[in-house]
Motif scaffolding. Structure first.
Motif, PDB file in Angstrom:
ATOM      1  N   VAL A   1      52.092  40.513  52.747  1.00 19.86           N
ATOM      2  CA  VAL A   1      51.815  40.672  51.221  1.00 19.86           C
ATOM      3  C   VAL A   1      51.832  41.978  50.636  1.00 19.86           C
ATOM      4  N   ALA A   2      51.252  43.170  51.222  1.00 18.01           N
ATOM      5  CA  ALA A   2      51.490  44.278  50.922  1.00 18.01           C
ATOM      6  C   ALA A   2      52.719  45.066  50.607  1.00 18.01           C
ATOM      7  N   GLY A   3      53.722  44.006  51.169  1.00 13.24           N
ATOM      8  CA  GLY A   3      55.309  44.615  50.928  1.00 13.24           C
ATOM      9  C   GLY A   3      55.825  45.465  51.987  1.00 13.24           C
ATOM     10  N   ALA A   4      55.029  45.270  53.351  1.00 17.33           N
ATOM     11  CA  ALA A   4      55.929  46.100  54.389  1.00 17.33           C
ATOM     12  C   ALA A   4      57.231  45.317  54.582  1.00 17.33           C
ATOM     13  N   SER A   5      58.316  46.303  55.022  1.00 15.53           N
ATOM     14  CA  SER A   5      59.602  45.965  55.189  1.00 15.53           C
ATOM     15  C   SER A   5      59.876  45.148  56.281  1.00 15.53           C
ATOM     16  N   ASP A   6      59.057  45.183  57.431  1.00 16.61           N
ATOM     17  CA  ASP A   6      59.142  43.952  58.307  1.00 16.61           C
ATOM     18  C   ASP A   6      58.009  43.120  58.579  1.00 16.61           C
ATOM     19  N   GLY A   7      57.402  42.839  57.439  1.00 12.44           N
ATOM     20  CA  GLY A   7      55.891  42.026  57.590  1.00 12.44           C
ATOM     21  C   GLY A   7      56.257  40.622  57.905  1.00 12.44           C
ATOM     22  N   GLY A   8      57.389  40.096  57.610  1.00 14.38           N
ATOM     23  CA  GLY A   8      57.982  38.651  58.166  1.00 14.38           C
ATOM     24  C   GLY A   8      58.096  38.645  59.665  1.00 14.38           C
ATOM     25  N   LYS A   9      58.466  39.871  60.319  1.00 14.59           N
ATOM     26  CA  LYS A   9      58.675  40.007  61.484  1.00 14.59           C
ATOM     27  C   LYS A   9      57.194  39.838  62.250  1.00 14.59           C
ATOM     28  N   ASP A  10      56.307  40.848  61.744  1.00 10.73           N
ATOM     29  CA  ASP A  10      55.116  41.005  62.094  1.00 10.73           C
ATOM     30  C   ASP A  10      54.381  39.587  62.221  1.00 10.73           C
ATOM     31  N   LEU A  11      54.383  38.621  61.193  1.00  5.72           N
ATOM     32  CA  LEU A  11      53.788  37.823  60.944  1.00  5.72           C
ATOM     33  C   LEU A  11      54.237  36.705  61.764  1.00  5.72           C
ATOM     34  N   GLY A  12      55.705  36.641  62.202  1.00  8.83           N
ATOM     35  CA  GLY A  12      56.318  35.541  62.918  1.00  8.83           C
ATOM     36  C   GLY A  12      55.884  35.981  64.412  1.00  8.83           C
ATOM     37  N   GLY A  13      55.666  37.126  64.871  1.00  7.44           N
ATOM     38  CA  GLY A  13      55.413  37.609  66.296  1.00  7.44           C
ATOM     39  C   GLY A  13      53.807  37.321  66.442  1.00  7.44           C
ATOM     40  N   SER A  14      53.058  37.381  65.571  1.00  4.41           N
ATOM     41  CA  SER A  14      51.683  36.958  65.492  1.00  4.41           C
ATOM     42  C   SER A  14      51.414  35.637  65.740  1.00  4.41           C
ATOM     43  N   ILE A  15      51.972  34.757  64.867  1.00  2.72           N
ATOM     44  CA  ILE A  15      52.032  33.459  65.075  1.00  2.72           C
ATOM     45  C   ILE A  15      52.595  33.058  66.545  1.00  2.72           C
ATOM     46  N   GLY A  16      53.546  33.558  66.971  1.00  2.00           N
ATOM     47  CA  GLY A  16      54.070  33.285  68.262  1.00  2.00           C
ATOM     48  C   GLY A  16      53.128  33.663  69.374  1.00  2.00           C
ATOM     49  N   TYR A  17      52.344  34.810  69.223  1.00  2.00           N
ATOM     50  CA  TYR A  17      51.298  35.124  70.192  1.00  2.00           C
ATOM     51  C   TYR A  17      50.241  34.149  70.176  1.00  2.00           C
ATOM     52  N   LEU A  18      49.908  33.700  69.035  1.00  2.00           N
ATOM     53  CA  LEU A  18      48.881  32.578  68.929  1.00  2.00           C
ATOM     54  C   LEU A  18      48.995  31.447  69.727  1.00  2.00           C
ATOM     55  N   PHE A  19      50.349  31.116  69.850  1.00  2.00           N
ATOM     56  CA  PHE A  19      50.477  29.729  70.853  1.00  2.00           C
ATOM     57  C   PHE A  19      51.007  30.090  72.300  1.00  2.00           C
ATOM     58  N   ILE A  20      51.327  31.412  72.245  1.00  2.00           N
ATOM     59  CA  ILE A  20      51.889  32.012  73.806  1.00  2.00           C
ATOM     60  C   ILE A  20      50.595  32.346  74.710  1.00  2.00           C
TER      61      ILE A  20
END
Length: 151
Positions: free
Chosen positions: A9-28
């Protein structure tokens, strides 16, 4: 994951990748943690077999390295660690920075705790006289079947 949402939301250029990775970690991470280090150390203490201790040392060691990786917080990796937190504070995104600081503190606390228990388990393993040769013999005698059975 919450910190990564705010990084996005803050506008980081790779924020989507970070969010996707963190969701993946949540399940893995939960099933892997159970299978690769909690269960081996439980079996190690219950059965006092060297093989389980060495399984724990191998996979628990990787988890310790993963904790350091998450504390560092390299962008695009799913971590809101130190680098991400500093970037958020330097860009004036206080909420994302504060949540990143909490995430970094949490991973640091978890990493220090894991390192403490790793050391305690190592001392117990050494005092019990377990060796790599014993672990190899147990693997040859019992195979992977012993990992999935009780007793």
């Amino acid at each position: 994951m919450l910190a990564c949402i705010f990084v996005l939301v803050a506008g980081a250029s790779d924020g989507g990748k970070d969010l996707g990775g963190s969701i993946g970690y949540l399940f893995i991470i939960p099933p892997l943690s159970f299978l690769l280090w909690y269960r081996p150390i439980y079996n190690g203490y219950m059965k006092e077999q060297a093989l389980y201790y060495y399984m724990y040392f191998f996979f628990g060691g990787f988890h310790l390295l993963f904790s350091v990786y998450m504390i560092i917080g390299i962008p695009s990796t799913g971590s809101a660690g130190l680098i991400q937190t500093i970037q958020m504070f330097s860009q004036g995104h206080l909420v994302a920075g504060i949540l990143g600081a909490f995430a970094t503190a949490g991973w640091t606390l978890q990493g220090v705790g894991s390192a403490f228990y790793y050391r305690q388990i190592w001392y117990h393993h050494t005092a019990a006289g377990h060796t790599m040769d014993k672990a190899k013999a147990e693997l040859a005698n019992h195979g992977a079947k012993a990992y999935f059975t009780r007793g």
